[in-house]
Design an enzyme around this catalytic site. Structure first.
Site, PDB file in Angstrom:
ATOM      1  CD  GLU A 263       2.201  -0.919 -22.398  1.00  0.00           C
ATOM      2  OE1 GLU A 263       2.949  -1.000 -23.431  1.00  0.00           O
ATOM      3  OE2 GLU A 263       2.133  -1.850 -21.562  1.00  0.00           O
TER       4      GLU A 263
ATOM      5  CG  HIS B  84       1.696  -2.479 -32.619  1.00  0.00           C
ATOM      6  ND1 HIS B  84       1.453  -3.752 -32.339  1.00  0.00           N
ATOM      7  CD2 HIS B  84       3.017  -2.177 -32.132  1.00  0.00           C
ATOM      8  CE1 HIS B  84       2.469  -4.118 -31.711  1.00  0.00           C
ATOM      9  NE2 HIS B  84       3.420  -3.449 -31.396  1.00  0.00           N
TER      10      HIS B  84
ATOM     11  CG  HIS C 232     -14.217 -10.870   0.991  1.00  0.00           C
ATOM     12  ND1 HIS C 232     -14.498  -9.684   0.511  1.00  0.00           N
ATOM     13  CD2 HIS C 232     -12.871 -11.012   0.810  1.00  0.00           C
ATOM     14  CE1 HIS C 232     -13.500  -9.270  -0.150  1.00  0.00           C
ATOM     15  NE2 HIS C 232     -12.532 -10.247   0.013  1.00  0.00           N
TER      16      HIS C 232
ATOM     17  CG  HIS D 176     -16.622  -5.875   1.080  1.00  0.00           C
ATOM     18  ND1 HIS D 176     -17.242  -4.587   0.393  1.00  0.00           N
ATOM     19  CD2 HIS D 176     -16.645  -6.892   0.205  1.00  0.00           C
ATOM     20  CE1 HIS D 176     -17.538  -5.008  -0.799  1.00  0.00           C
ATOM     21  NE2 HIS D 176     -17.008  -6.252  -0.964  1.00  0.00           N
TER      22      HIS D 176
END
Length: 675
Positions: A412, A474, A263, A29
């Site tokens: 998280e 859960h 890129h 890149h």
């Protein structure tokens, strides 16, 4: 002060080297590296403070590269500082090279973090800035550092940037300066085609100072960094409007404007002319891997300046150490990875408790005895029981880093990366907690922690369908099988890339924490139960017997001339114990094996493995996860009772009955198997 012309010349040198690396490798890149060269050049020649002779000096500034695909820019700059050779650059992306496609952590060469998945790198920087604040509160100006981060459009878009930005602003991390390489170009399109958000307003709303500049103008970069260094209340975001593939030309010598194409591929493949571009930047396309004499002199001058700067800092530290010998010794120990000796056997656990409660007991001890431990929770401290640690300290907040608990909020992945960043900084032992099912949010960070061999402690509670009424959203089922893949994978130093432990009772939970704290070569995953678990039987000293868990698997109890081996991890082991009693009434003799970590077990001698799980013996495994979790232990001819569906909403004892995790079903399944 270095002239702007010389700074531009040095930036062009970085552009030449970056483009040439990609061209030679036929992969990479170049565009972003060429656009970001001006910022990194000013940073390294005028602002970043490090010790050229001692790259691990704890008081150094840190530079975290978020877009790892821009590695040619970092490698080229570090080549100018003397950390890489021109030959190293020419081996970019090749087998055995020290210059892989995305940088891997290498402190001795000036690379602070492994970067690849966008968004994680600058979140590591936020974690490092938190660590620096924590340590400065305890050691004063020895930790008077600046943490620099470099982020791109992709990193801004990744969701984790929201958590990083919110946290840094909320905590007022004025020691954090981030450069946003805003070139408006992505890999396959322009940024405006995917977002219209006002990035400056967003960061200002989070409490950041925002400075917008021409990102290829050395004078504006210098002024922005000077202004950011003077900020004493907020983190700073410098939005640099840059040009992707700056300096690239077409074969006819005209400006190359198809920036998107530069890129992710070499200039020649993008439609630009590599030769004309190198000539335009002042280099020789037949011999592009060259450091210009005046650039070499510029970086040598900065090296001499740094040697003076750090000599003064070292002298100040030496004087401080003489006046504060105990603090100096403590600081040295913290950065060496030292952990105080814990009397693990003396930790008193209440019998027949949930292993998350046992973890809380241990965390209470660690909070008192391990002063450099920082624990974080994703808004669940009273459920994941990290409040056992919090009860003995307090949360960090803006202007007050005397506490050792980080309230991460419901984020998280961000939390995991913040703890990784603290560990990358050094001097900190970090741990973070949430429900096991939400480890799914954290997996990209866990993987990088494993790749970097960082001893972060991941605490996961509510380990199975016994979460109960919360229902299948859960209730982890496949999570253990997924996370245990990392304990089967070796890192570059030949160690298991992760230590994963699921203890079978409160005493094994203590031993698991012992193993986690002693593990310095990889992250540790600690998987704890929500519900109470009956203690495993003990002949004499349960702690002494549970210490066998350090071998990954061990015999809990057995009958002479046993007919079958029953094995499991976690709460299922006690179910096997009760099932074995029913089998014994029917004349079937058993051996019961607890396997908190198959990964550790497989590192033991072949003799030990065979002594615990003899190949010729029949085996029955019980797991609240996918059956494949135990397949490597039970073997193809064994039998496993596990989960083949998601969970259900009901009280956990009802679920045990409905799903067959009872002593009666153990009896039934073993009887059928032995037929």
């Amino acid at each position: 002060m270095t002239s702007i012309d010389l700074l531009n010349r040095a930036a062009d040198n970085i552009r030449i080297l970056s483009a040439s690396m990609v061209e030679k490798a036929k992969s990479g890149h170049p565009g972003g590296a060429m656009g970001g060269a001006d910022f990194i050049n000013v940073l390294f020649t005028e602002f970043l403070v490090y010790d050229p002779q001692n790259p691990t000096w704890e008081g150094r500034d840190r530079f975290f590269l978020d877009p790892g695909h821009m590695s040619p820019m970092l490698y080229s700059t570090l080549c100018l500082t003397g950390k890489f050779t021109l030959e190293d650059l020419q081996q970019f992306r090749q087998w055995g090279s020290v210059t892989p496609g995305h940088p891997e952590r290498d402190i001795n060469r000036g690379i602070e973090n492994t970067s690849g998945p966008l968004g994680q790198g600058h979140t590591f920087a936020v974690g490092a800035a938190i660590a620096a604040k924590f340590l400065k509160h305890r050691f004063g100006d020895r930790m008077d550092q600046t943490i620099y981060a470099f982020i791109s459009d992709g990193g801004i878009q990744e969701e984790i940037s929201q958590g990083a930005g919110r946290t840094a602003g909320h905590l007022g991390l004025d020691n954090l300066i981030m450069f946003y390489d805003s070139n408006g170009i992505q890999l396959s399109t322009k940024t405006k085609e995917v977002t219209e958000e006002d990035v400056a307003a967003k960061y200002q709303a989070w409490g950041w100072r925002v400075i917008t500049i021409k990102g290829n103008d050395a004078s504006e970069i210098r002024a922005a960094l000077t202004e950011a260094k003077a900020e004493k209340e907020r983190p700073t975001l410098i939005i640099g409007k840059t040009i992707m593939g700056k300096g690239a030309l077409k074969a006819d010598g005209s400006s190359f404007e198809n920036e998107t194409e530069t890129h992710g591929q070499p200039l020649s493949a993008a439609g630009a002319s590599f030769e004309k571009t190198i000539e335009n930047l002042g280099g020789d396309p037949t011999n592009p891997f060259v450091i210009f004499p005046e650039v070499k002199e510029l970086y040598a001058k900065r090296k001499a300046e740094l040697e003076e700067i750090v000599a003064k800092k070292h002298a100040e530290k030496e004087a401080w150490a003489k006046q504060n010998p105990e603090l100096a010794e403590k600081m040295q120990k913290w950065f060496s990875g030292y952990t105080p000796a814990i009397d693990w056997a003396a930790i008193e656990q209440k019998p027949n408790q949930a292993t998350r409660a046992a973890s809380a007991t241990v965390l209470g001890v660690l909070a008192k005895q391990v002063e450099n431990m920082v624990v974080s929770s994703a808004d669940l401290s009273n459920s994941d029981k990290t409040d056992g640690f919090l009860k003995h300290t307090h949360s960090m907040k803006k202007g007050d880093f005397s506490g050792a608990f980080l309230q991460a909020g419901v984020s998280e992945l961000t939390m995991a990366c913040l703890c990784i960043g603290m560990t990358l900084h050094g001097g900190i032992i970090s741990a973070c907690a949430t429900f096991f099912v939400f480890s799914d949010y954290m997996k990209p960070a866990i993987r990088l922690a494993a790749l970097m061999e960082l001893p972060v402690k991941f605490i996961w509670t509510h380990d199975a369908f016994r979460v109960g009424e919360d229902g299948p959203t859960h209730e982890p089922v496949e999570q253990e099988a997924q996370i245990r893949l990392l304990e089967k994978l070796q890192n570059h130093n030949g160690h298991n890339s992760m230590l994963v432990l699921r203890p079978a009772d409160v005493t094994e939970a203590t031993v698991s924490w012992k193993m986690a704290m002693e593990n310095q070569t990889s992250p540790t995953g600690l998987i704890f139960s929500r519900q109470n678990i009956n203690d495993l039987p003990a002949k004499e000293d349960r702690y002494a017997e549970a210490l066998q868990a350090e071998k990954g698997a061990y015999i809990v109890e057995e009958d002479a001339n046993y007919d079958i081996i029953l094995l499991a991890s976690g709460s299922e082991v006690s179910t096997l114990v009760d099932g074995a009693k029913l089998l014994k009434e029917d004349g079937i003799k058993t051996r019961i094996v607890s396997v908190p970590s198959e990964g550790v077990f497989r590192t033991q001698s072949k003799e030990y493995q065979e002594s615990v799980l003899p190949k010729e013996k029949k085996k029955f495994g019980l797991t609240a996860g996918l059956p494949v979790t135990l397949l490597g232990l039970v073997g193809d001819n064994g039998k496993i009772w596990g989960m083949n569906s998601f969970g259900f909403s009901a009280p956990y004892k009802v679920l045990d009955e409905k799903l067959g995790f009872t002593p009666d079903n153990v009896y039934k399944q073993v009887k059928e198997y032995l037929k």
